[in-house]
Design a protein around this motif. Structure first.
Motif, PDB file in Angstrom:
ATOM      1  N   PRO A   1      -7.725  -3.459   3.106  1.00 33.88           N
ATOM      2  CA  PRO A   1      -6.618  -4.061   3.347  1.00 33.88           C
ATOM      3  C   PRO A   1      -6.114  -5.284   2.863  1.00 33.88           C
ATOM      4  CG  PRO A   1      -7.609  -3.458   5.516  1.00 33.88           C
ATOM      5  CD  PRO A   1      -8.686  -3.258   4.353  1.00 33.88           C
ATOM      6  N   ALA A   2      -7.062  -6.264   2.387  1.00 35.17           N
ATOM      7  CA  ALA A   2      -6.769  -7.203   1.554  1.00 35.17           C
ATOM      8  C   ALA A   2      -6.164  -6.949   0.069  1.00 35.17           C
ATOM      9  CB  ALA A   2      -8.152  -8.124   1.684  1.00 35.17           C
ATOM     10  N   ARG A   3      -7.050  -5.818  -0.287  1.00 33.40           N
ATOM     11  CA  ARG A   3      -6.385  -5.649  -1.554  1.00 33.40           C
ATOM     12  C   ARG A   3      -5.253  -5.016  -1.686  1.00 33.40           C
ATOM     13  NH1 ARG A   3     -10.258  -1.621  -5.653  1.00 33.40           N
ATOM     14  NH2 ARG A   3      -9.098  -1.889  -7.366  1.00 33.40           N
ATOM     15  N   VAL A   4      -4.899  -3.989  -0.544  1.00 35.69           N
ATOM     16  CA  VAL A   4      -3.635  -3.572  -0.541  1.00 35.69           C
ATOM     17  C   VAL A   4      -2.267  -4.620  -0.513  1.00 35.69           C
ATOM     18  CG1 VAL A   4      -2.154  -2.122   0.950  1.00 35.69           C
ATOM     19  CG2 VAL A   4      -4.490  -1.548   0.442  1.00 35.69           C
ATOM     20  N   ALA A   5      -2.836  -5.625   0.472  1.00 36.70           N
ATOM     21  CA  ALA A   5      -1.779  -6.673   0.569  1.00 36.70           C
ATOM     22  C   ALA A   5      -1.510  -7.458  -0.639  1.00 36.70           C
ATOM     23  CB  ALA A   5      -2.320  -7.818   1.599  1.00 36.70           C
ATOM     24  N   ALA A   6      -2.683  -7.613  -1.629  1.00 43.23           N
ATOM     25  CA  ALA A   6      -2.624  -8.368  -2.567  1.00 43.23           C
ATOM     26  C   ALA A   6      -1.616  -7.751  -3.800  1.00 43.23           C
ATOM     27  CB  ALA A   6      -3.958  -8.515  -3.375  1.00 43.23           C
ATOM     28  N   HIS A   7      -1.938  -6.220  -3.812  1.00 41.37           N
ATOM     29  CA  HIS A   7      -1.002  -5.380  -4.686  1.00 41.37           C
ATOM     30  C   HIS A   7       0.445  -5.245  -4.335  1.00 41.37           C
ATOM     31  CE1 HIS A   7      -4.250  -3.998  -6.987  1.00 41.37           C
ATOM     32  NE2 HIS A   7      -4.726  -3.063  -6.321  1.00 41.37           N
TER      33      HIS A   7
END
Length: 270
Positions: free
Chosen positions: A175-181
């Motif tokens: 989820p954190a990587r999705v949010a960063a993208h």
């Protein structure tokens, strides 16, 4: 939207590719074996049968359990490709079997759909033409969430449907990587995912007429970009997709595959 296309190139590994399209063992007396996308030595997706009259299919198998990113080009894909990058094409083609590929750089606006829920191709457009699976009395089940991105008329008897299919489900993404993208996509529209693609053309044996009688299914299997694709779907932002469209593995003639750039650009006969 089509950003750029082609030409068709001979690409891929001469031996031991990580992914390949091919046939399972043929049962005794059978015309053909089941058709799969293989990841390593395991089937990752079952695909439409060879005949061209059976319903279109991609169905996730247990072998679809890992992604195929290439670490040393990841920063270039996050920055985004302004055009087809031959070095990136060559690097990803090394995962694939030797053959003819049509490189495409597309803009997609992905919409995540789930089997049997609103927007699912297999319970809506496919059932309208093929009906329910004759054995199960149910729609075909892709056994994965997937993305719908585009569709258009081909001619008076055919319609093109486009799908982006993940090698792992969105629930496996961080989820954190999705949010960063998602934050990056808000400022940068060139962020790019990469896929190997096929065109399957399917028409029922019955004498069906009308625009949707024949389905051109352009299916992009994600190699890189699972987090990016989910971020684009969640935010409604466009994303670029570098597609290596396999001429050899498609259930379509080469001149039909060659029509994809014009169709994807919105240019087709009236």
């Amino acid at each position: 939207m089509l950003i750029s296309a082609g030409p068709v190139q001979s690409l891929g590994a001469e031996s031991a590719p990580r992914l390949r399209f091919g046939e399972d063992a043929r049962p005794d007396g059978a015309w053909r074996g089941r058709r799969f996308l293989w990841l390593g030595d395991k089937p990752a997706y079952e695909l439409s049968f060879w005949c061209g009259t059976c319903a279109f299919l991609f169905e996730r198998m247990e072998g679809a359990n890992e992604t195929c990113s290439i670490a040393d080009v990841e920063h270039r894909l996050i920055d985004g490709l302004p055009d087809i990058d031959q070095d990136v094409v060559t690097r990803f083609s090394e995962l694939l079997p030797r053959g003819e590929y049509l490189p495409l750089l597309l803009t997609v606006e992905p919409r995540l759909v789930r089997p049997s829920q609103p927007g699912d191709y297999f319970t809506e457009e496919q059932v309208a033409v093929w009906g329910l699976n004759a054995f199960w009395d149910l729609p075909e089940n892709p056994r994965t969430p997937y993305y719908r991105t585009f569709d258009t008329r081909v001619d008076d008897g055919a319609h093109l449907f486009e799908f982006v299919v993940p090698m792992v489900p969105p629930s496996w993404n961080e989820p954190a990587r999705v949010a960063a993208h998602a934050e990056t996509l808000a400022d940068r529209s060139t962020m790019t995912a990469v896929a190997v693609s096929i065109l399957d053309i399917c028409a029922p044996a019955d004498n069906i007429t009308g625009e949707h009688a024949t389905h051109w299914a352009l299916t992009h299997f994600l190699l890189d970009g699972h987090h990016k694709m989910q971020a684009a779907a969640q935010t409604g932002r466009p994303l670029r997709l570098l597609s290596l469209l396999s001429v050899d593995a498609s259930l379509a003639l080469p001149d039909q595959v060659a029509r994809i750039p014009e169709l994807r650009a919105g240019r087709f006969p009236a």
